[in-house]
Design an enzyme around this catalytic site. Structure first.
Site, short mmCIF file in Angstrom:
data_model
loop_
_atom_site.label_atom_id
_atom_site.label_comp_id
_atom_site.label_asym_id
_atom_site.label_seq_id
_atom_site.Cartn_x
_atom_site.Cartn_y
_atom_site.Cartn_z
N GLU A 267 0.81 -1.23 0.00
CA GLU A 267 0.00 0.00 0.00
C GLU A 267 0.84 1.27 0.00
O GLU A 267 0.78 2.08 0.94
CB GLU A 267 -0.95 0.01 1.21
CG GLU A 267 -1.89 -1.18 1.25
CD GLU A 267 -2.96 -1.06 2.33
OE1 GLU A 267 -2.85 -0.17 3.18
OE2 GLU A 267 -3.91 -1.85 2.30
N GLU B 69 -5.02 -8.79 1.10
CA GLU B 69 -5.62 -8.47 2.40
C GLU B 69 -7.11 -8.23 2.23
O GLU B 69 -7.51 -7.48 1.35
CB GLU B 69 -5.05 -7.18 3.02
CG GLU B 69 -3.66 -7.28 3.57
CD GLU B 69 -3.18 -5.96 4.17
OE1 GLU B 69 -4.00 -5.14 4.62
OE2 GLU B 69 -1.95 -5.75 4.16
C1 GBH Z 1 -4.28 -2.13 5.61
O1 GBH Z 1 -4.42 -0.78 5.43
C2 GBH Z 1 -2.89 -2.36 6.06
O2 GBH Z 1 -2.10 -2.94 5.05
C3 GBH Z 1 -2.79 -3.19 7.32
O3 GBH Z 1 -1.53 -3.07 7.85
C4 GBH Z 1 -3.87 -2.74 8.28
O4 GBH Z 1 -3.75 -3.33 9.54
C5 GBH Z 1 -5.19 -3.09 7.67
O5 GBH Z 1 -5.32 -2.57 6.39
C6 GBH Z 1 -6.39 -2.65 8.50
O6 GBH Z 1 -6.42 -1.27 8.62
O7 GBH Z 1 -7.26 6.40 4.59
O8 GBH Z 1 -8.64 8.22 5.16
O9 GBH Z 1 -8.79 7.29 2.93
C7 GBH Z 1 -5.70 -0.32 5.07
C8 GBH Z 1 -5.57 1.14 4.73
C9 GBH Z 1 -7.54 2.17 5.52
C10 GBH Z 1 -6.55 2.82 3.44
C11 GBH Z 1 -8.80 2.87 5.14
C12 GBH Z 1 -7.80 3.53 3.10
C13 GBH Z 1 -9.68 4.70 3.98
C14 GBH Z 1 -9.77 5.92 4.83
N1 GBH Z 1 -6.83 1.72 4.35
N2 GBH Z 1 -8.47 3.97 4.30
S1 GBH Z 1 -8.56 7.05 4.34
#
Ligand code: GBH
Length: 469
Positions: free
Chosen positions: A172, A375
């Site tokens: 990511e 994931e």
């Molecule tokens: C993943 O990130 C990660 O790879 C992992 O480490 C983590 O534990 C898991 O998910 C759960 O969170 O960022 O304000 O646009 C997910 C990352 C989170 C990115 C939600 C997009 C949307 C809100 N995502 N996010 S914002």
């Protein structure tokens, strides 16, 4: 007493890998063991006010010291594949220079332990724990970091390449760039749009350079990258423009340079008042665009946007607040809206159709590129009663998302596997230990692990290769 499921009849082919995923900083702990250097997440989590309850990953799941029993847990679940990440500061404590063999040994034992148990290792080179010394020199805003990453990739590939069949360069990179340097929600916590865009480019470059290294050192291995996608939905008149901007900034900012070549023209225009893009040098386009064996897709939820009218945060009739204007460069005219439920404990809406649509559109746009869900999972408030962990909501979430993936495959999507986030409850970044994503419960007082009902469900799924219901 464990739940009894019937088979849905929805089967996954043999060879379709069903497993689970974790990340180094979220589970390992042992933050100073065997010569590990500090990472940006050690620094960030030690900064007051950054993490819920002041939690840090210093101990986390103590996985570093519990490797053998955690491997046995994977056998209990029947995992076919396990995706883990390698902590760069264990390998090179300051991000450059000599290799720390003691740090590498941990991953040698992990990989050997997986292979001995018949579990396919999938190694991610970078899941956000940048050596602090590199951040002190500018971190991902410094082009040099991309070259340091390629050097680190070479060390790891030379040490583990004979036994790791599948590699992912970055996890990511959008989060690293735009949460790390844009909104500041993640380490290193900077809030500078121009810095976020420079970081984006240097992460793209780091990916390209690392793929070149992996092809050279481990030509037989599969190589991929893992991206998080914003599945963006517009709300009302004029929202197509908001959707376009967020798709450009969040998705095409990585897919286009990595898979097609060059940056989207509209992204360059949207951000022209923030940066002149002089960080892109001649030859970068070719370095970044490298053939990949598959694309890793992380999916959790959807995003709803419209063009911002400047009124924010808005209180909705249902009591929820809309988020307001975008914290990211080139999208300040966009407003993020609160979504319809149901929600997970993160407040993220549950939308399995978003996964199906995402897989379909990726496979339409990149017909020759196989996909893997690297994931998917959810945080919920689990109920622990004795040795049983009830998490019906997670079972339901997983069942619905596996079903969505199955539907995409029925429509021709070349999906190669599905890794559930996460094996263990763990350090959920800014939320610390307050949110639990595991299919295995962790008692942080005793480090005792208990397989949740969702873990039993996953075990049953793997056993029959049919979605249980
Ligand atoms: C993943 O990130 C990660 O790879 C992992 O480490 C983590 O534990 C898991 O998910 C759960 O969170 O960022 O304000 O646009 C997910 C990352 C989170 C990115 C939600 C997009 C949307 C809100 N995502 N996010 S914002």
């Amino acid at each position: 007493e464990s739940p009894d499921y019937r088979d849905s009849g929805l089967e996954f082919p043999t060879g379709f890998l069903i497993g689970s995923a974790t990340a180094s900083y979220q589970i390992e702990g042992a933050a100073t063991a065997d010569g590990r250097g500090p990472s940006i997440w050690d620094t960030f989590s030690a900064t007051p006010g950054k993490i819920v309850n002041g939690d840090t990953g210093a101990v986390a799941d103590d996985h570093y010291n519990r490797l053998e029993s955690d491997l046995d847990l994977m056998v209990e679940l029947g995992l076919e594949a396990y995706r883990f990440s390698i902590a760069w500061p264990r390998i090179q404590p300051t991000g450059s220079g000599a290799v720390n063999e003691a740090g590498l040994d941990f991953y040698r034992r992990l990989v050997d332990g997986l292979i001995a148990r018949g579990i396919r290792p999938i190694a991610t080179l970078y899941h956000w724990d940048l050596p602090q010394a590199l951040e002190d020199a500018g971190g991902w805003t410094n082009r040099e970091t991309a070259y340091r990453f390629a050097e680190y990739a070479r060390h790891v590939a030379e040490a583990l390449g004979d036994r790791v069949p599948v590699w992912t360069t970055l996890n990511e990179p959008w989060c690293s760039a735009f949460l790390g340097y844009g909104s500041g929600a993640h380490a290193p916590g900077r809030t500078d749009g121009a810095a976020a865009l420079a970081a984006m480019h240097h992460l793209n470059l780091a990916h390209g350079l690392a793929v070149q290294v992996l092809r050279e050192v481990v030509p037989q291995a599969e190589v991929s990258v893992t991206l998080n996608f914003h599945v963006v939905r517009g709300d009302g008149d004029g929202s197509a423009e908001a959707v376009r901007r967020i798709e450009a900034l969040a998705n095409r900012s990585f897919t286009q340079p990595m898979l097609v070549g060059g940056y989207p023209v509209d992204l360059i225009e949207d951000t022209s008042s923030v940066t002149d893009w002089s960080f892109v040098l001649p030859g970068d386009t070719e370095i970044i665009r490298q053939p990949l064996d598959f694309l890793g897709v992380n999916y959790y939820s959807t995003t709803r946007v419209r063009m911002w009218d400047g009124v924010s945060p808005r209180e909705r009739a249902d009591g929820h607040k809309d988020v307001g204007g975008s914290p990211w460069p080139g999208s300040d005219g966009v407003e993020f809206l609160h979504q319809e439920g149901p929600y997970t404990a993160m407040g993220w809406n549950i939308a399995p159709d978003g996964l199906e649509g995402l897989l379909l559109s990726l496979s339409r746009e990149h017909p020759d590129l196989p996909l893997m869900i690297t994931e998917n999972g959810a945080a919920f408030a689990d109920e622990v009663i004795g040795d049983r962990v009830f998490d019906d909501e997670r079972v339901d979430y997983l069942r619905r998302h596996f079903t969505a993936a199955h539907r995409a495959m029925e429509q021709g999507v070349d999906l190669r596997g599905y890794l559930v986030w996460s094996l263990l409850d763990n350090f959920e970044w800014g939320y610390g230990f307050s949110k639990r994503f595991g299919i295995v419960h962790v008692d942080y007082e005793t480090q005792r692990r208990t397989i949740k009902d969702s873990g039993l469900w996953v075990a049953r799924l793997i056993d029959g290769h049919v979605i249980p219901e």
